[in-house]
Design a protein around this motif. Sequence first.
Motif, short mmCIF file in Angstrom:
data_model
loop_
_atom_site.label_atom_id
_atom_site.label_comp_id
_atom_site.label_asym_id
_atom_site.label_seq_id
_atom_site.Cartn_x
_atom_site.Cartn_y
_atom_site.Cartn_z
N GLN A 141 7.54 -5.30 28.33
CA GLN A 141 6.30 -5.17 27.58
C GLN A 141 6.63 -5.16 26.10
N LYS A 142 5.87 -5.94 25.36
CA LYS A 142 6.05 -5.94 23.92
C LYS A 142 5.51 -4.64 23.36
N LYS A 143 6.32 -4.03 22.51
CA LYS A 143 5.87 -2.80 21.86
C LYS A 143 5.04 -3.19 20.65
N LYS A 144 3.83 -2.64 20.58
CA LYS A 144 2.97 -2.94 19.45
C LYS A 144 3.56 -2.32 18.20
N PRO A 145 3.51 -3.06 17.09
CA PRO A 145 3.98 -2.45 15.85
C PRO A 145 3.13 -1.22 15.52
N GLU A 146 3.81 -0.18 15.09
CA GLU A 146 3.12 1.08 14.82
C GLU A 146 2.40 1.02 13.47
N THR A 147 1.29 1.71 13.41
CA THR A 147 0.55 1.86 12.16
C THR A 147 1.42 2.66 11.19
N THR A 148 1.47 2.21 9.93
CA THR A 148 2.29 2.87 8.93
C THR A 148 1.41 3.38 7.79
N ILE A 149 2.00 4.21 6.95
CA ILE A 149 1.28 4.80 5.83
C ILE A 149 2.23 4.95 4.65
N TYR A 150 1.70 4.71 3.46
CA TYR A 150 2.47 4.87 2.22
C TYR A 150 2.25 6.29 1.72
N ILE A 151 3.36 7.04 1.51
CA ILE A 151 3.25 8.45 1.13
C ILE A 151 3.71 8.73 -0.30
N GLY A 152 4.03 7.70 -1.05
CA GLY A 152 4.44 7.91 -2.44
C GLY A 152 3.23 8.10 -3.34
N ARG A 153 3.50 8.28 -4.64
CA ARG A 153 2.40 8.45 -5.60
C ARG A 153 1.61 7.15 -5.71
N SER A 154 0.37 7.25 -6.14
CA SER A 154 -0.46 6.06 -6.31
C SER A 154 0.14 5.16 -7.39
N LEU A 155 0.17 3.89 -7.09
CA LEU A 155 0.65 2.87 -8.01
C LEU A 155 -0.45 1.83 -8.16
N PRO A 156 -0.43 1.03 -9.22
CA PRO A 156 -1.43 -0.04 -9.33
C PRO A 156 -1.37 -0.96 -8.11
#
Length: 81
Positions: free
Chosen positions: A4-19
């Motif tokens: 079974q293909k593993k679905k790519p996991e949802t990711t999140i950016y946790i650094g400070r806001s950048l433009p």
Amino acid sequence: MKKQKKKPETTIYIGRSLPGLPQYTVFKHGRMPEHIAMMAKDNITIAALIIPISELQESRKYIQTKGHILNTYANQLMTKE
């Protein structure tokens, strides 16, 4: 037997806001807009702060822990302009 293909996991950016990249931006199935993918490719610090959403709680603790690699990356972003 089929693997079974593993679905790519949802990711999140946790650094400070950048433009163009606000803090806590979520990337469904790990898919990023092209401009953010280029930012991550060109800057290892940004790439390191894009984590699987399943690790968010633990990573939020580590980003505040002096000496932890996530804290180091976050501080590097704070000093860059």
